[in-house]
Design a protein around this motif. Structure first.
Motif, PDB file in Angstrom:
ATOM      1  N   TYR A 250       0.842  -1.199   0.000  1.00 13.39           N
ATOM      2  CA  TYR A 250       0.000   0.000   0.000  1.00 13.39           C
ATOM      3  C   TYR A 250       0.877   1.248   0.000  1.00 13.39           C
ATOM      4  O   TYR A 250       0.659   2.186  -0.774  1.00 13.39           O
ATOM      5  N   PHE A 251       1.880   1.267   0.876  1.00 14.63           N
ATOM      6  CA  PHE A 251       2.724   2.456   1.034  1.00 14.63           C
ATOM      7  C   PHE A 251       3.754   2.565  -0.087  1.00 14.63           C
ATOM      8  O   PHE A 251       4.067   3.669  -0.541  1.00 14.63           O
ATOM      9  N   VAL A 252       4.249   1.420  -0.545  1.00 10.79           N
ATOM     10  CA  VAL A 252       5.180   1.433  -1.671  1.00 10.79           C
ATOM     11  C   VAL A 252       4.501   1.997  -2.918  1.00 10.79           C
ATOM     12  O   VAL A 252       5.066   2.834  -3.638  1.00 10.79           O
ATOM     13  N   SER A 253       3.257   1.566  -3.170  1.00  8.36           N
ATOM     14  CA  SER A 253       2.546   2.055  -4.360  1.00  8.36           C
ATOM     15  C   SER A 253       2.195   3.530  -4.220  1.00  8.36           C
ATOM     16  O   SER A 253       2.178   4.272  -5.213  1.00  8.36           O
ATOM     17  N   TRP A 254       1.919   3.965  -2.997  1.00  9.40           N
ATOM     18  CA  TRP A 254       1.642   5.397  -2.759  1.00  9.40           C
ATOM     19  C   TRP A 254       2.826   6.245  -3.211  1.00  9.40           C
ATOM     20  O   TRP A 254       2.667   7.226  -3.943  1.00  9.40           O
ATOM     21  N   MET A 255       4.027   5.866  -2.795  1.00  9.89           N
ATOM     22  CA  MET A 255       5.212   6.638  -3.166  1.00  9.89           C
ATOM     23  C   MET A 255       5.500   6.525  -4.658  1.00  9.89           C
ATOM     24  O   MET A 255       5.904   7.505  -5.299  1.00  9.89           O
ATOM     25  N   ALA A 256       5.291   5.338  -5.219  1.00  9.43           N
ATOM     26  CA  ALA A 256       5.518   5.177  -6.657  1.00  9.43           C
ATOM     27  C   ALA A 256       4.593   6.089  -7.461  1.00  9.43           C
ATOM     28  O   ALA A 256       5.001   6.689  -8.463  1.00  9.43           O
ATOM     29  N   ASN A 257       3.361   6.220  -7.006  1.00  8.28           N
ATOM     30  CA  ASN A 257       2.406   7.084  -7.702  1.00  8.28           C
ATOM     31  C   ASN A 257       2.798   8.553  -7.588  1.00  8.28           C
ATOM     32  O   ASN A 257       2.688   9.318  -8.552  1.00  8.28           O
ATOM     33  N   LEU A 258       3.232   8.952  -6.403  1.00  4.59           N
ATOM     34  CA  LEU A 258       3.681  10.341  -6.234  1.00  4.59           C
ATOM     35  C   LEU A 258       4.866  10.644  -7.147  1.00  4.59           C
ATOM     36  O   LEU A 258       4.926  11.710  -7.774  1.00  4.59           O
ATOM     37  N   GLU A 259       5.804   9.717  -7.219  1.00  2.66           N
ATOM     38  CA  GLU A 259       6.993   9.933  -8.047  1.00  2.66           C
ATOM     39  C   GLU A 259       6.623  10.003  -9.533  1.00  2.66           C
ATOM     40  O   GLU A 259       7.188  10.809 -10.283  1.00  2.66           O
ATOM     41  N   TYR A 260       5.669   9.175  -9.951  1.00  5.30           N
ATOM     42  CA  TYR A 260       5.230   9.202 -11.349  1.00  5.30           C
ATOM     43  C   TYR A 260       4.576  10.547 -11.664  1.00  5.30           C
ATOM     44  O   TYR A 260       4.892  11.178 -12.674  1.00  5.30           O
ATOM     45  N   ALA A 261       3.663  10.981 -10.795  1.00  4.46           N
ATOM     46  CA  ALA A 261       2.972  12.257 -11.020  1.00  4.46           C
ATOM     47  C   ALA A 261       3.957  13.411 -11.036  1.00  4.46           C
ATOM     48  O   ALA A 261       3.835  14.344 -11.844  1.00  4.46           O
ATOM     49  N   LEU A 262       4.939  13.359 -10.157  1.00  3.23           N
ATOM     50  CA  LEU A 262       5.947  14.411 -10.102  1.00  3.23           C
ATOM     51  C   LEU A 262       6.793  14.407 -11.369  1.00  3.23           C
ATOM     52  O   LEU A 262       7.053  15.464 -11.966  1.00  3.23           O
ATOM     53  N   GLY A 263       7.188  13.214 -11.803  1.00  2.09           N
ATOM     54  CA  GLY A 263       8.046  13.103 -12.985  1.00  2.09           C
ATOM     55  C   GLY A 263       7.379  13.576 -14.266  1.00  2.09           C
ATOM     56  O   GLY A 263       8.067  14.043 -15.182  1.00  2.09           O
ATOM     57  N   TYR A 264       6.052  13.475 -14.336  1.00  2.00           N
ATOM     58  CA  TYR A 264       5.326  13.888 -15.538  1.00  2.00           C
ATOM     59  C   TYR A 264       4.698  15.271 -15.413  1.00  2.00           C
ATOM     60  O   TYR A 264       3.892  15.677 -16.253  1.00  2.00           O
ATOM     61  N   GLY A 265       5.056  15.986 -14.359  1.00  2.00           N
ATOM     62  CA  GLY A 265       4.603  17.362 -14.216  1.00  2.00           C
ATOM     63  C   GLY A 265       3.108  17.518 -14.000  1.00  2.00           C
ATOM     64  O   GLY A 265       2.528  18.538 -14.386  1.00  2.00           O
ATOM     65  N   LEU A 266       2.466  16.530 -13.389  1.00  2.00           N
ATOM     66  CA  LEU A 266       1.029  16.611 -13.125  1.00  2.00           C
ATOM     67  C   LEU A 266       0.766  17.463 -11.888  1.00  2.00           C
ATOM     68  O   LEU A 266       1.650  17.670 -11.059  1.00  2.00           O
ATOM     69  N   ARG A 267      -0.458  17.960 -11.767  1.00  2.00           N
ATOM     70  CA  ARG A 267      -0.721  18.951 -10.714  1.00  2.00           C
ATOM     71  C   ARG A 267      -1.178  18.349  -9.398  1.00  2.00           C
ATOM     72  O   ARG A 267      -1.089  18.998  -8.360  1.00  2.00           O
ATOM     73  N   ALA A 268      -1.658  17.109  -9.428  1.00  2.00           N
ATOM     74  CA  ALA A 268      -2.083  16.488  -8.170  1.00  2.00           C
ATOM     75  C   ALA A 268      -2.193  14.988  -8.354  1.00  2.00           C
ATOM     76  O   ALA A 268      -2.484  14.489  -9.446  1.00  2.00           O
ATOM     77  N   TYR A 269      -1.955  14.275  -7.256  1.00  2.00           N
ATOM     78  CA  TYR A 269      -2.212  12.844  -7.190  1.00  2.00           C
ATOM     79  C   TYR A 269      -3.524  12.666  -6.435  1.00  2.00           C
ATOM     80  O   TYR A 269      -3.651  13.095  -5.285  1.00  2.00           O
ATOM     81  N   VAL A 270      -4.524  12.072  -7.091  1.00  2.00           N
ATOM     82  CA  VAL A 270      -5.842  11.865  -6.491  1.00  2.00           C
ATOM     83  C   VAL A 270      -5.886  10.425  -5.981  1.00  2.00           C
ATOM     84  O   VAL A 270      -5.877   9.477  -6.754  1.00  2.00           O
ATOM     85  N   ALA A 271      -5.960  10.284  -4.653  1.00  2.00           N
ATOM     86  CA  ALA A 271      -5.699   8.989  -4.025  1.00  2.00           C
ATOM     87  C   ALA A 271      -6.953   8.212  -3.652  1.00  2.00           C
ATOM     88  O   ALA A 271      -6.860   7.156  -3.029  1.00  2.00           O
ATOM     89  N   GLY A 272      -8.133   8.702  -4.001  1.00  2.00           N
ATOM     90  CA  GLY A 272      -9.336   7.904  -3.805  1.00  2.00           C
ATOM     91  C   GLY A 272     -10.062   8.159  -2.504  1.00  2.00           C
ATOM     92  O   GLY A 272      -9.735   9.063  -1.736  1.00  2.00           O
ATOM     93  N   TRP A 273     -11.079   7.305  -2.247  1.00  2.00           N
ATOM     94  CA  TRP A 273     -12.065   7.575  -1.207  1.00  2.00           C
ATOM     95  C   TRP A 273     -11.782   6.923   0.143  1.00  2.00           C
ATOM     96  O   TRP A 273     -12.181   7.444   1.166  1.00  2.00           O
ATOM     97  N   THR A 274     -11.195   5.756   0.158  1.00  2.00           N
ATOM     98  CA  THR A 274     -11.188   4.969   1.384  1.00  2.00           C
ATOM     99  C   THR A 274      -9.994   5.294   2.276  1.00  2.00           C
ATOM    100  O   THR A 274      -9.067   5.997   1.880  1.00  2.00           O
ATOM    101  N   ASP A 275     -10.011   4.762   3.504  1.00  2.00           N
ATOM    102  CA  ASP A 275      -8.915   4.899   4.468  1.00  2.00           C
ATOM    103  C   ASP A 275      -8.506   6.351   4.715  1.00  2.00           C
ATOM    104  O   ASP A 275      -7.325   6.708   4.609  1.00  2.00           O
ATOM    105  N   PRO A 276      -9.448   7.236   5.064  1.00  2.00           N
ATOM    106  CA  PRO A 276      -9.087   8.644   5.209  1.00  2.00           C
ATOM    107  C   PRO A 276      -8.058   8.904   6.306  1.00  2.00           C
ATOM    108  O   PRO A 276      -7.185   9.768   6.142  1.00  2.00           O
ATOM    109  N   GLU A 277      -8.122   8.155   7.411  1.00  2.00           N
ATOM    110  CA  GLU A 277      -7.174   8.408   8.494  1.00  2.00           C
ATOM    111  C   GLU A 277      -5.751   8.074   8.057  1.00  2.00           C
ATOM    112  O   GLU A 277      -4.802   8.806   8.355  1.00  2.00           O
ATOM    113  N   VAL A 278      -5.592   6.953   7.328  1.00  2.00           N
ATOM    114  CA  VAL A 278      -4.265   6.563   6.858  1.00  2.00           C
ATOM    115  C   VAL A 278      -3.720   7.602   5.889  1.00  2.00           C
ATOM    116  O   VAL A 278      -2.553   8.012   5.971  1.00  2.00           O
TER     117      VAL A 278
END
Length: 337
Positions: A250-278
């Motif tokens: 879960y956490f590895v994929s979170w960071m991988a997604n952030l790095e991908y979005a950052l590398g492609y100059g996107l404006r936000a990573y939208v992480a979905g609905w569930t697990d709000p506290e996490v």
């Protein structure tokens, strides 16, 4: 109608209670008998596979409500689901339309219920290290520890439409891991079919990518994300338990997604609905939705109105869990970590 998907179902109001309260309710005597009283034939406007309710571009709020009134076949409830509430992820025109619809719907007898909170991370940092530096020291240390398992993984990314997704055995494996996430999730709304996933994976009209995580050749999990209007949208995940938990996928994929979005100059990573506290602990911000609910029976409407706060679990979860270092995020199936 054009641009406004609708569907009919028997909706169980108790499914929207927060997890703790729902567990208490299901343990009450004779639950399986009296719980049927909370199930109602319902007309939904919106879609279960979009972040927000898609609205027709050429219609007015009054035209949308008239369209719904014409489609209603005697359902007890009419629900416009996932209407944005001043979302920073949408345009001003979208926000204005949603606000107008809320005002007009109130005159039509709809009441508002706070919906789920959509987690997102603005790409306003320069590097992964910059992102980590914004977390509290305790969370930063914990996340670094969990990310060490990334060294054990082979990570591959495939664009949607890749010929490899045409392999039925591969599609079966991916769908099976999605089902594992679905089965262990506390929140069930709909079960997407294998045909749906197969069509999505093979689509060349949708801009997206699938990350594949393998350990020693075994597929531990996958994550499908879409790219739209400068957003990197986390849509679906499949995990092989217990391996995925052991690898902190879960956490590895979170960071991988952030790095991908950052590398492609996107404006936000939208992480979905569930697990709000996490996700709050991972530095996400949140934007809420509203559901507009019209109850046909006046007596039932009067009974439900005072208790609608019980169905607003995400907001309470974030407010209850907020800590000083979470202050900016406390404004609320991904698989569980």
């Amino acid at each position: 109608g054009p641009g406004l998907p609708v569907f009919f179902t028997e909706f169980d109001l108790l499914t929207t209670l927060d997890g703790t309260l729902r567990r208490r309710v299901t343990r009450l005597p004779l639950y399986r008998f009296w719980s049927k009283l909370f199930r109602f034939p319902t007309l939904f406007a919106g879609a279960t596979v979009t972040e927000y309710a898609p609205m027709p571009e050429t219609s007015s709020p009054s035209a949308v409500l008239s369209l719904l009134a014409g489609r209603n076949q005697g359902q007890s409830l009419t629900i416009i689901k996932d209407l944005p509430a001043a979302s920073p992820l949408l345009s001003g025109a979208d926000t204005s339309f949603a606000g107008g619809l809320r005002l007009v719907a109130a005159k039509w007898g709809f009441m508002e219920v706070e919906g789920q909170a959509l987690a997102y991370v603005p790409m306003d940092f320069a590097s992964p290290e910059d992102y980590l530096s914004r977390l509290s020291p305790g969370r930063r240390k914990d996340l670094r520890r969990k990310l060490k398992s990334r060294e054990l993984l082979d990570v591959e990314s495939l664009p949607l439409g890749s010929p490899r997704f045409a392999d039925p055995a591969f599609a079966d494996e991916l769908y099976g891991l999605y089902r594992q996430v679905y089965e262990q999730s506390e929140i069930h709304f709909d079960l997407l079919t294998r045909d749906f996933f197969s069509a999505l994976l093979q689509s060349r009209d949708i801009h997206g990518v699938v990350f594949l995580y393998r350990k020693d050749g075994e597929l531990a999990g996958w994550n499908l994300c879409l790219i739209h209007n400068g957003l990197f949208i986390d849509k679906y995940i499949g995990l092989r338990y217990p391996l995925a938990r052991e690898l902190n996928l879960y956490f590895v994929s979170w960071m991988a997604n952030l790095e991908y979005a950052l590398g492609y100059g996107l404006r936000a990573y939208v992480a979905g609905w569930t697990d709000p506290e996490v996700k709050a602990g991972l530095g996400a911000s949140f934007t809420f939705t509203r559901h507009l609910v019209r109850v046909k029976n006046p007596l039932l409407r009067g009974l439900l109105r005072p208790f609608r706060h019980l169905f607003e679990s995400d907001g309470r979860a974030l407010r209850d869990k907020a800590r000083p270092d979470d202050a900016r995020t406390a404004r609320r199936p991904r698989g569980k970590p």
